[in-house]
Structures are given as structure tokens and as C-alpha cells.
Scaffold this motif. Structure first.
Motif, PDB file in Angstrom:
ATOM      1  N   ALA A  21       0.826  -1.206   0.000  1.00 20.05           N
ATOM      2  CA  ALA A  21       0.000   0.000   0.000  1.00 20.05           C
ATOM      3  C   ALA A  21       0.863   1.259   0.000  1.00 20.05           C
ATOM      4  O   ALA A  21       0.589   2.218  -0.739  1.00 20.05           O
ATOM      5  CB  ALA A  21      -0.932  -0.013   1.208  1.00 20.05           C
ATOM      6  N   ARG A  22       1.898   1.281   0.816  1.00 21.70           N
ATOM      7  CA  ARG A  22       2.774   2.450   0.878  1.00 21.70           C
ATOM      8  C   ARG A  22       3.474   2.664  -0.469  1.00 21.70           C
ATOM      9  O   ARG A  22       3.572   3.799  -0.958  1.00 21.70           O
ATOM     10  CB  ARG A  22       3.800   2.261   1.996  1.00 21.70           C
ATOM     11  N   ARG A  23       3.958   1.595  -1.084  1.00 23.27           N
ATOM     12  CA  ARG A  23       4.638   1.708  -2.378  1.00 23.27           C
ATOM     13  C   ARG A  23       3.682   2.288  -3.434  1.00 23.27           C
ATOM     14  O   ARG A  23       4.048   3.182  -4.197  1.00 23.27           O
ATOM     15  CB  ARG A  23       5.143   0.335  -2.818  1.00 23.27           C
ATOM     16  N   LEU A  24       2.475   1.772  -3.478  1.00 24.69           N
ATOM     17  CA  LEU A  24       1.528   2.202  -4.500  1.00 24.69           C
ATOM     18  C   LEU A  24       1.065   3.637  -4.273  1.00 24.69           C
ATOM     19  O   LEU A  24       0.916   4.412  -5.224  1.00 24.69           O
ATOM     20  CB  LEU A  24       0.340   1.248  -4.531  1.00 24.69           C
ATOM     21  N   ALA A  25       0.868   3.993  -3.021  1.00 21.50           N
ATOM     22  CA  ALA A  25       0.495   5.377  -2.734  1.00 21.50           C
ATOM     23  C   ALA A  25       1.600   6.328  -3.174  1.00 21.50           C
ATOM     24  O   ALA A  25       1.337   7.403  -3.718  1.00 21.50           O
ATOM     25  CB  ALA A  25       0.198   5.536  -1.247  1.00 21.50           C
ATOM     26  N   GLY A  26       2.848   5.910  -2.956  1.00 24.15           N
ATOM     27  CA  GLY A  26       3.976   6.739  -3.365  1.00 24.15           C
ATOM     28  C   GLY A  26       4.100   6.889  -4.862  1.00 24.15           C
ATOM     29  O   GLY A  26       4.687   7.864  -5.349  1.00 24.15           O
ATOM     30  N   LEU A  27       3.523   5.949  -5.614  1.00 19.43           N
ATOM     31  CA  LEU A  27       3.538   6.020  -7.075  1.00 19.43           C
ATOM     32  C   LEU A  27       2.370   6.821  -7.633  1.00 19.43           C
ATOM     33  O   LEU A  27       2.255   6.987  -8.851  1.00 19.43           O
ATOM     34  CB  LEU A  27       3.510   4.604  -7.662  1.00 19.43           C
ATOM     35  N   GLY A  28       1.494   7.286  -6.757  1.00 16.27           N
ATOM     36  CA  GLY A  28       0.384   8.123  -7.189  1.00 16.27           C
ATOM     37  C   GLY A  28      -0.939   7.412  -7.365  1.00 16.27           C
ATOM     38  O   GLY A  28      -1.897   8.011  -7.874  1.00 16.27           O
ATOM     39  N   TYR A  29      -1.025   6.166  -6.947  1.00 17.65           N
ATOM     40  CA  TYR A  29      -2.278   5.433  -7.051  1.00 17.65           C
ATOM     41  C   TYR A  29      -3.250   5.871  -5.962  1.00 17.65           C
ATOM     42  O   TYR A  29      -2.832   6.246  -4.850  1.00 17.65           O
ATOM     43  CB  TYR A  29      -2.041   3.930  -6.915  1.00 17.65           C
TER      44      TYR A  29
END
Length: 428
Positions: A35-43
Motif C-alpha cells: 500500500a505504501r509503495r503504491l500510494a507513493g507512485l500516485g495510485y
């Protein structure tokens, strides 16, 4: 990112997940870091109770869930997201929507590990290279660590491309596939609603060579997972055995007769008793016993036949020993087949992917997978769904202590997904 760099990054992700294996409904570290990775990618990211229904079969005891949460934090879980997915709500859904006309395309990746001890043989790659599971009694013996690493790589490339060019891409990271528990719970939460096209993959199933791709599995078996609990009466085994009611005896009778259920002539059937527990002490007639079992079939009607026979066997074992018995559902999903037209898309794309040496149109899955829950939901609503096979050399068969995958297969999986997104018109 260059192909070589992608291989290194995916290998690092996969081995980190492998070393920190988490079983179904306990994937706090995995879900929080995804979740943290994807949020950081703008999702746009939704987690926990937003994407997992409250009714979750086969939920571990509260003490196990609490221990999993503490272990995840100690192993570097993201604290914010860990708090949102704790207590068995370990699902993640990430979306990039354009607001422009186009299909809603969902990609599904399972994230859980299996119970069981991983091999400590020095020749086992995970032992040799230092990524053997650090969680006693849990390890990735089905390749879900590879699936998650592929999903993260797809997410990275999609974001780096500026997102989809039309429609919406929805990435689903599903907990508790083992036991067929997480898929139905996420579908019940509405995760598959509005999906026009669904894609997923499994590594190494009916494809044991790196470079091989099965464009779309057929005959994913329907399955019912269940526990049988026998309750008898304790008594002194020497002085008053006649006063007891032997639950272990009932379980033993049930095991023999469950495994003896007649297979059905109209389709594939499977019966397995995976564990048996019971008794309290050597010199007492045992008052409790527990069986963990499953049945599978390639037809829902045949599965119903097996479930009816299970009930008859359990009632008979209880009656002959004078104990009480109940059968509890622990998970399950219907069968499914890939949509042929969508499998053809996968096949065309795979044929042009670097490293692919053989494309097969289809193969019988021969097992069960709750990807079928998503497939049925999408297909029943008029959409298309495919589950494709990603070939890989394996260290041992699935669910075995020495299981491991070829990291070189991961980038092939990434490129097949990305190629399908282009072919479907949602990625320029």
C-alpha cells in the motif's frame, strides 16, 4: 527502468517477501508495504475494511492475528497502513483512473504464504542465498511472493508511463488465497464491481520451464474447505473406559471413510484430509478431535455430491462412536474457465515478449484457486477474465518444503501484463 535493472528490483522484492512470509489474513507487513509503495507512485489506494468484507472464513485466532501484527511492525511494516489492515483485513486495491472512456481493467495478485516448514538444505536456493523464511512454520511454497513482486513491477511501469491512456486500471492485492478465503471476501466487498476485463497469473502451474506461458487456464476446480469437530466424553482409560466416548476413534473412522468416498464418473474429484488433532492425555479416553479437510471437483454439481457424502460420513462416524460432530466451512470457491477470446490476447502478447520460448493456448489447472471468485463475478456481469500460466523452473513441487521459483521468470510475467494492457487499449 532497463530490463536488467527490473530483474534486480523484482528479485529483491520477491526475496524480501519470501524472507518475511505471512499466512492468510496475517499479511500485515506485505499489505502495508504494498500500500505504501503504491500510494507513493500516485495510485488511489484503498485497504482493509474498504476492500475486505467482515465475513472472512478461516480467520486465525485473535492471538495469532495479534502476534502477526507485532511481528510485522518489528520487521519494518508501514505503521499507518499496518493499523488499517490488522486483525485480518489485509487486502489492498490501487487504482489509476483517467476519467476518459475505456475499459476498467483489473489485475489480481495474491500475497499470502503457506503454513509449513521451509527446507534448510544447503542446496535449497533460499537457504543458500539467505532469503529463507524467517517466520517459523510459514513459507512461500506456492509462488505468491513472485506474484506480488510482479504486481509491484507492473504498478511501477504503469505509473512511469504516466498512467493509463484510457479507462481505468485496478490492481488487486488479495490476501488468504490458500484455503480459498480472500477472493470471496474481496468480491463481497465490491472489489470486482464494474470490471470489464480481469487478468491474473500463477507461476509454475502446468508450466515448469522458464519461458513457457499458458495463455489461459481452464477447469479451475471448485473446492470446499471444511473442519470437522468431534466432541466426546473423557473417562479413565483403565478404570472406566466404558464411560468414555472416544472422539479420536470417531475421527479415525471418518478419515478412512472420507478418503474412501467414491470418485464421480462425470468429472475430476479430489478428497484430502490435511491434518488431524485430538485428545488430552495418554491415559484418558479422548473427548475432542479435529480434522481439516477439503474436497474439489471440476463441476459445482459434483462438488455438491462430495459435500453430501462428507456429511453422511461424519454423521456415521459420530453415530457409531456415540460422540457429537459438526462440519464447519473454512473456505471455498466455485470453479472457473478463462474467457477464450481474452486468452487469445494473452497468447498473442506472450509470443512477442522477450524470453518467451513457448506459448500454449490452454491447460487444465488441476487445482483450485479463488481467482475463480473474481473471474465468475466479472464474467457473470458480462466481462472477460483470464488466468494465465507463467512458466518457471521450480526447486520442488508446489506446497513442498523445497519449493522455489526462477527469478528470471518474473520479468516475463511483468511484460505479459503490460503487453495486455497495451493490447486492450488502456496503455499507450
Amino acid at each position: 527502468m532497463s530490463r536488467a535493472d527490473a530483474v534486480l528490483a523484482m528479485t529483491a522484492d520477491r526475496r524480501d517477501l519470501h524472507a518475511h512470509a505471512e499466512p492468510g489474513w496475517c499479511e500485515v507487513r506485505t499489505a502495508s508495504l504494498v500500500a505504501r509503495r503504491l500510494a507513493g507512485l500516485g495510485y488511489a489506494v484503498r485497504v482493509g475494511r474498504e476492500v475486505v468484507a467482515a465475513d472472512r472464513p478461516g480467520l486465525p485466532p485473535a492471538a495469532e492475528l495479534a502476534a502477526a501484527y507485532d511481528r510485522a511492525l518489528a520487521a519494518g511494516a508501514d505503521p499507518e497502513y499496518a493499523a488499517l489492515v490488522r486483525d485480518g483485513f489485509t487486502g489492498v486495491v490501487a487504482t489509476l483512473a483517467t476519467g476518459r472512456p475505456g475499459p476498467v481493467v483489473a489485475l489480481r495478485f495474491d500475497i499470502d504464504a503457506n503454513y509449513g516448514h521451509e527446507s534448510a538444505d544447503p542446496a535449497h536456493p533460499a537457504e543458500r542465498d539467505g532469503y529463507r523464511s524467517r517466520v517459523d512454520g510459514v513459507h512461500h511454497s506456492c509462488g505468491h511472493d513472485a506474484h506480488t513482486a510482479i504486481g509491484l513491477a507492473v504498478a511501477h511501469e504503469l505509473a512511469a508511463a504516466g498512467g493509463p491512456s484510457a479507462g481505468e486500471v485496478r490492481l488487486i492485492f488479495q490476501p488468504a488465497e490458500e484455503g480459498l478465503r480472500g477472493g470471496p471476501a474481496m468480491v463481497a466487498a465490491g472489489v470486482a464491481d464494474g470490471v470489464d476485463v480481469l487478468l491474473g497469473c500463477h507461476i509454475g502451474v502446468q508450466a515448469r520451464e522458464t519461458g513457457e506461458v499458458v495463455a489461459g487456464y481452464r477447469r479451475i476446480l471448485a473446492s470446499h474447505k471444511f473442519d470437522v469437530r468431534f466432541r466426546g466424553r473423557n473417562a479413565h482409560a483403565g478404570i472406566s473406559p466404558h464411560e468414555g466416548r472416544n472422539a479420536v476413534q470417531a475421527a479415525a473412522i471418518a478419515v478412512q471413510n472420507l478418503l474412501a468416498i467414491s470418485r464421480h464418473g462425470d468429472g475430476e474429484t479430489r478428497v484430502n484430509v490435511g491434518t488431524i488433532e485430538g485428545g488430552e492425555t495418554r491415559n484418558s479416553v479422548p473427548a475432542h478431535a479435529l480434522l481439516r479437510c477439503e474436497v474439489r471437483a471440476d463441476d459445482n454439481a459434483i462438488l455438491g455430491y462430495l459435500c453430501d457424502r462428507v456429511e453422511e460420513v461424519v454423521r456415521g462416524a459420530a453415530a457409531v462412536t456415540g460422540v457429537e460432530a459438526r462440519v464447519e466451512t473454512a473456505g471455498g470457491a466455485a470453479g472457473a474457465d478463462s474467457t477464450p477470446e481474452l486468452a487469445a490476447v494473452v497468447g498473442r502478447v506472450a509470443a512477442g515478449v522477450h524470453g518467451v520460448t513457448r506459448v500454449r493456448d490452454t491447460a487444465d489447472f488441476k487445482g483450485s484457486d479463488d481467482m475463480s471468485s473474481f473471474m465468475n463475478a466479472v464474467q457473470d456481469a458480462g466481462g472477460r477474465a483470464v488466468y494465465f500460466g507463467l512458466g518457471s523452473r521450480l526447486g520442488d513441487v508446489h506446497h513442498a518444503p523445497g519449493f522455489d521459483v526462477d527469478d528470471d521468470a518474473l520479468v516475463i510475467g511483468r511484460d505479459v501484463f503490460l503487453g495486455c494492457l497495451r493490447e486492450l487499449g488502456v496503455l499507450g
